[in-house]
Design a protein around this motif. Structure first.
Motif, PDB file in Angstrom:
ATOM      1  N   UNK A   1       1.078  -1.210   0.071  1.00 42.10           N
ATOM      2  CA  UNK A   1       0.104   0.105  -0.089  1.00 42.10           C
ATOM      3  C   UNK A   1       1.024   1.154   0.039  1.00 42.10           C
ATOM      4  N   UNK A   2       2.145   1.215  -0.729  1.00 44.15           N
ATOM      5  CA  UNK A   2       2.707   2.355  -0.727  1.00 44.15           C
ATOM      6  C   UNK A   2       2.968   3.008  -2.151  1.00 44.15           C
TER       7      UNK A   2
ATOM      8  N   UNK B   1     -13.120   2.159   3.051  1.00 45.34           N
ATOM      9  CA  UNK B   1     -12.837   1.090   1.956  1.00 45.34           C
ATOM     10  C   UNK B   1     -11.631   1.466   1.346  1.00 45.34           C
ATOM     11  N   UNK B   2     -11.253   2.734   1.447  1.00 49.40           N
ATOM     12  CA  UNK B   2      -9.829   2.943   0.619  1.00 49.40           C
ATOM     13  C   UNK B   2      -8.751   3.013   1.956  1.00 49.40           C
ATOM     14  N   UNK B   3      -7.904   2.216   1.830  1.00 48.55           N
ATOM     15  CA  UNK B   3      -7.049   1.918   2.824  1.00 48.55           C
ATOM     16  C   UNK B   3      -5.791   2.884   2.877  1.00 48.55           C
ATOM     17  N   UNK B   4      -5.808   3.856   3.738  1.00 55.26           N
ATOM     18  CA  UNK B   4      -4.871   4.874   3.700  1.00 55.26           C
ATOM     19  C   UNK B   4      -3.527   4.348   4.647  1.00 55.26           C
ATOM     20  N   UNK B   5      -2.421   4.783   3.610  1.00 55.23           N
ATOM     21  CA  UNK B   5      -1.157   4.168   4.554  1.00 55.23           C
ATOM     22  C   UNK B   5      -0.626   5.592   5.237  1.00 55.23           C
TER      23      UNK B   5
ATOM     24  N   UNK C   1       3.509  10.170   2.865  1.00 48.68           N
ATOM     25  CA  UNK C   1       3.462  11.630   2.826  1.00 48.68           C
ATOM     26  C   UNK C   1       2.434  11.982   1.663  1.00 48.68           C
ATOM     27  N   UNK C   2       2.690  11.025   0.552  1.00 44.51           N
ATOM     28  CA  UNK C   2       1.807  11.312  -0.627  1.00 44.51           C
ATOM     29  C   UNK C   2       0.283  11.110  -0.164  1.00 44.51           C
ATOM     30  N   UNK C   3      -0.064  10.189   0.524  1.00 51.69           N
ATOM     31  CA  UNK C   3      -1.378   9.812   0.846  1.00 51.69           C
ATOM     32  C   UNK C   3      -1.941  10.732   1.644  1.00 51.69           C
ATOM     33  N   UNK C   4      -1.016  11.361   2.669  1.00 51.07           N
ATOM     34  CA  UNK C   4      -1.357  12.388   3.717  1.00 51.07           C
ATOM     35  C   UNK C   4      -1.856  13.628   2.949  1.00 51.07           C
TER      36      UNK C   4
ATOM     37  N   UNK D   1       7.601   7.749   8.606  1.00 46.84           N
ATOM     38  CA  UNK D   1       7.050   8.226   7.459  1.00 46.84           C
ATOM     39  C   UNK D   1       8.082   8.571   6.227  1.00 46.84           C
ATOM     40  N   UNK D   2       7.628   8.219   5.259  1.00 43.87           N
ATOM     41  CA  UNK D   2       8.357   8.560   3.908  1.00 43.87           C
ATOM     42  C   UNK D   2       7.498   8.903   2.858  1.00 43.87           C
ATOM     43  N   UNK D   3       7.817   9.492   1.770  1.00 41.42           N
ATOM     44  CA  UNK D   3       7.239  10.071   0.662  1.00 41.42           C
ATOM     45  C   UNK D   3       6.121   8.926   0.084  1.00 41.42           C
ATOM     46  N   UNK D   4       6.693   7.755   0.090  1.00 38.35           N
ATOM     47  CA  UNK D   4       5.610   6.895  -0.410  1.00 38.35           C
ATOM     48  C   UNK D   4       5.095   6.008   0.715  1.00 38.35           C
ATOM     49  N   UNK D   5       5.725   5.923   1.744  1.00 38.02           N
ATOM     50  CA  UNK D   5       5.109   5.098   2.946  1.00 38.02           C
ATOM     51  C   UNK D   5       5.873   3.724   2.986  1.00 38.02           C
TER      52      UNK D   5
END
Length: 905
Positions: A358-359, A416-420, A424-427, A693-697
């Motif tokens: 999920x990254x 339903x949408x799995x947030x990583x 940081x991109x997800x955030x 945390x990282x950009x992609x997770x």
């Protein structure tokens, strides 16, 4: 008469004893008819006919006494070979052709036996699966869902998908007597062909047609589909040499004329999208009925039962119709990529793979979308909703486009949408989409909005994996948009009055969004094909001056992206990809540029460092997504997106395809900031137990040996700046982003942002040369026509405006202090941090063009050097892009630092 009855019975029994084939034939026919009646799956074929006796003798008939024996009717075996890129039944010319009955000739029709087949093998195709190295678990899940979707759609049409995988190949190869000399996909295909022939001895097969998708030059070269692995085709000859095997390639190209032109005369094919559009799109459009002559029609496979006369379906053992589990596909992918799998290491391997789960980009199938949304019919529903929904909101406005997807489909809800939470991109995207209707974070994410996104961004993200794996096709998508255009015209939207409104201000833009997606993807495939042919012709033209760069392509979230490679060490480049023991130097370009801009400095490096290198060394430079010759999709371009892209490039290409042991990362301008960020994220260990945390997770590779900053962008805080900020807020930027403490996202309305971005591009394009010369104050002659033409060409690609629009809503960036582990202003000197952040504390070289007109470059370099002792500064008497303006000076500084600092050791 009664007295003769025993004698008649005796003679009949005696006759039957002399017909050994008759009993087996009768019982086989009875069994098949009985199986059909009970809809059993144990029969080798369905729809069996019983009229196998000819009324007159021929050379093909043989007799026992006066009784005719059955003559196997003629048939062809139609193998429909599915692969990544065509896991669907809609708009599948290969399946449509296989299901089309043979014509009736002299009152007879040849039979067809259909084998719907996909092959999962670990030598040819699976190692090249896009995103499989860096996102193994999600890619396995996507592949599993694609197979499930295809299997369901085939069963609705009375067919079973046969799945030949490396899980069963050895056993079947032995059973079929296939020699070990033919390996990979060819061996497994031959196994399945022979199995099908043996299952149908009641047919006289004279021809085998293998229907396989030609994905186009660039995707065939990437090797994830079966097409490019089927040569030489003679290896597929079945056990019976009398049977002819035919290779029937098909394609799903949007514009056949354009593909013919790029194939036959690539040198004349347009360099710019505007010229392509004028030649192949606008000039072919009839303004009256809005049809496009060059668009290939999407074939249908809705064939009625009466049309299927003589068409039958192979049904091999039930085990071959079972879809491998996600774990089994994961094992195959891992084995294909890493050349091995040990069951006793299962727990360790899965733990390592879980770190990258999920990254991918938020709201894609690599980044949180439920895999059930890969289903063909589910996607059709979403596209239909995006284009054709006519329901109204409370203000009487039609809810369509992304807003309709968000309003009517539950996929983007927080449940339903799995947030990583590590990404940081997800955030950043959730920050853009969050609602102001509630002060509760969880509630805000259940009331999302789309107006802060790029128009069409949700559908773009949703379609990334489906278009890559082929559960829907670009051509089908284009035709749906065309239907919407026709409907709009009939309703008055397409009238002169409606069309007179500037496109940026129109509300009914759903069809144009879909067409931009399809036309943009088609253009990039065509342009890549042109450049591949150009490079091939150059290699074969010994009189032509050759570039020091070789170009390659890769797919990131389904988007076609380019990168360049150059030889730096003195070793041969012919087999350098397969050499394991080598290092890489990776350069990331700045805003508006491309990887080509590093050609000069890589050529100079080969002179400065190549002769002193103890091991092979290569240079690489990707075109960032949204720039260069990479795709420019309708997504929000944030620093975290480019950082995720670059991290994935390192894992997939640098450490994967190119087999580097380690790398030095460098960049110019915004590319310097991205390099800084990626090197920090790369330091995060997989084994870390705390929240990071990282950009992609995802964690890093820990393979970054050094960092080069060339007039880098990024916020640099002085010690006094840090003290002032800490009195107000003790959180780092990464913490505020991850913990949703950035405040409200309030960019200008996207219509105004689009107008501003378009106006800025229109202003800049005719001034490219003068702007670049201003940035090259010491050597303005380095600004040649090739550089200017390349920047202009790239800015004309469909979707280029999206990068400009995104600039108005960027989340706060991490500071250079945080990323480089400064003695002040970074997480390493703070207590009580709730989140672990990546910090790059390795060797850094700052090569600064001190005449940069964009900022006080010398002061910035000095402040970077004050962060810590292991940051070296080298002043260059150049401007903003000294690597291109003064490549000799930069390469000397780089080679001296790499060799004396022993960076790679």
């Amino acid at each position: 008469m009664d007295g003769n009855m025993p004698m008649l019975i005796f003679l009949l029994v005696l006759a039957l004893q002399h017909l050994p084939c008759y009993e087996s034939f009768v019982f086989r026919q009875f069994a098949q008819l009985n199986q059909l009646a009970s809809a059993s799956k144990s029969s080798p074929v369905t729809n069996i006919k019983t009229d196998y006796f000819r009324s007159a003798k021929s050379d093909d008939e043989f007799t026992h006494g006066d009784v005719l024996s059955p003559v196997p009717p003629p048939a062809t075996l139609e193998v429909v070979l599915f692969g990544i890129g065509d896991f669907r039944v809609t708009d599948h010319p290969g399946l449509a052709s296989a299901l089309t009955p043979h014509p009736v000739i002299d009152g007879e029709r040849k039979n067809k036996v259909i084998l719907p087949l996909t092959i999962l093998e670990t030598r040819d195709t699976l190692p090249n699966t896009p995103m499989a190295r860096s996102h193994t678990l999600d890619t396995a899940s996507i592949l599993h869902s694609s197979l499930h979707s295809l299997s369901n759609q085939l069963r609705l049409k009375g067919m079973d998908l046969i799945i030949a995988s490396s899980l069963y190949s050895s056993t079947y190869a032995q059973d079929e007597g296939i020699e070990d000399g033919v390996d990979g996909i060819q061996k497994m295909l031959k196994v399945m062909i022979n199995s099908s022939l043996r299952a149908h001895t009641n047919f006289n097969f004279h021809e085998i047609n293998v229907h396989v998708c030609n994905l186009g030059d660039v995707d065939n070269a990437l090797g994830y589909g079966p097409y490019s692995h089927l040569f030489p085709f003679s290896a597929l000859s079945p056990s019976n040499d009398d049977i002819l095997v035919k290779f029937k390639a098909w394609d799903c190209n949007l514009r056949p004329v354009a593909w013919d032109d790029v194939t036959t005369s690539s040198e004349d094919f347009p360099e710019e999208y505007n010229d392509y559009e004028n030649s192949y799109i606008l000039n072919n459009k009839d303004s009256d009925d809005r049809t496009v002559a060059d668009i290939a029609h999407a074939p249908s496979i809705s064939v009625s039962e009466s049309q299927l006369d003589g068409v039958q379906v192979v049904q091999l053992p039930q085990s071959l119709t079972e879809i491998p589990s996600e774990l089994e596909i994961t094992k195959m992918l891992y084995e294909a990529i890493h050349k091995g799998w040990r069951d006793d290491e299962l727990e360790m391997i899965m733990s390592s793979l879980e770190c990258n789960k999920n990254s991918g980009l938020y709201a894609t199938h690599w980044g949180g979308l439920d895999k059930s949304t890969m289903e063909e019919e589910t996607l059709k529903t979403a596209v239909d909703l995006f284009l054709f929904n006519s329901n109204l909101d409370n203000n009487g406005e039609i809810i369509n486009g992304d807003e309709a997807l968000l309003h009517y489909l539950p996929w983007w809800r927080s449940t339903n949408l799995k947030n990583n939470k590590k990404s940081l991109e997800h955030a950043a995207i959730r920050w853009m989409m969050s609602s102001d209707d509630s002060n509760l974070i969880d509630d805000r994410y259940n009331h999302l909005r789309t107006e802060n996104l790029i128009e069409g961004e949700l559908i773009t993200r949703l379609l990334c994996a489906p278009l890559q794996f082929g559960t829907i096709s670009l051509r089908w998508l284009w035709h749906q948009a065309e239907k919407k255009d026709v409907a709009d015209k009939k309703s008055g939207v397409g009238t002169f009055l409606g069309l007179s409104v500037p496109s940026l201000l129109r509300k009914e833009k759903c069809a144009s969004i879909i067409k931009t997606i399809t036309e943009g993807k088609e253009w990039h495939r065509l342009f890549a094909a042109k450049n591949m042919k150009k490079e091939y012709n150059s290699d074969n033209n010994h009189s032509e001056k050759k570039s020091a760069l070789l170009y390659g392509y890769w797919r990131w979230h389904g988007f076609l992206c380019r990168y360049c490679t150059s030889q730096i060490s003195p070793h041969s480049l012919e087999n350098i990809d397969s050499e394991k023991n080598k290092d890489g130097i990776v350069f990331i370009h700045g805003f508006g540029a491309s990887g080509t801009q590093f050609e000069k400095v890589m050529a100079e490096l080969s002179l400065c460092i190549g002769k002193d290198s103890s091991k092979p060394m290569i240079g690489l430079a990707p075109d960032l997504i949204g720039f260069g010759q990479s795709e420019k999709p309708a997504i929000s371009y944030t620093q975290y997106l480019w950082e995720s892209y670059s991290s994935c490039f390192l894992k997939e290409i640098v450490l994967g395809t190119k087999c580097c042991d380690s790398f030095v990362l460098g960049g110019n301008s915004i590319g310097g900031f991205i390099s800084m960020s990626v090197s920090a994220d790369d330091s995060i260990r997989k084994e870390i137990e705390l929240e990071f945390v990282s950009a992609s997770g995802a964690p890093g590779t820990e393979k970054c040996s050094g960092l080069i900053l060339i007039n880098s962008a990024g916020k640099i805080l002085s010690e006094s700046d840090v003290k002032d900020l800490q009195e107000i807020d003790h959180h780092t930027t990464a913490e505020k982003t991850a913990l949703d403490l950035l405040g409200k996202c309030s960019p200008p309305k996207r219509e105004f942002a689009a107008i501003g971005g378009t106006g800025l591009l229109t202003y800049l394009r005719p001034r490219i040369q003068s702007i670049c010369k201003n940035l090259y104050p010491t050597n303005p002659s380095a600004v040649d026509q090739i550089l200017c033409d390349a920047i202009l060409r790239d800015s004309l690609d469909p979707g280029a405006i999206n990068v400009m629009i995104s600039g108005s809503k960027l989340p706060s960036p991490r500071t250079a202090n945080e990323l480089l582990g400064a003695d002040y202003g970074s997480s390493k000197n703070r207590n009580g941090s709730v989140i672990i952040e990546g910090v790059y504390d390795g060797p850094v070289l700052v090569t600064q063009g001190v005449l940069d007109p964009l900022n006080d470059a010398k002061d910035r370099a000095i402040r970077l050097g004050e962060f810590r002792s292991d940051i070296n500064i080298k002043f260059i008497n150049g401007g903003h892009c000294p690597h291109d303006e003064l490549p000799t000076d930069i390469s000397k500084a780089l080679s001296e630092w790499i060799l004396t600092r022993e960076v790679f050791k």
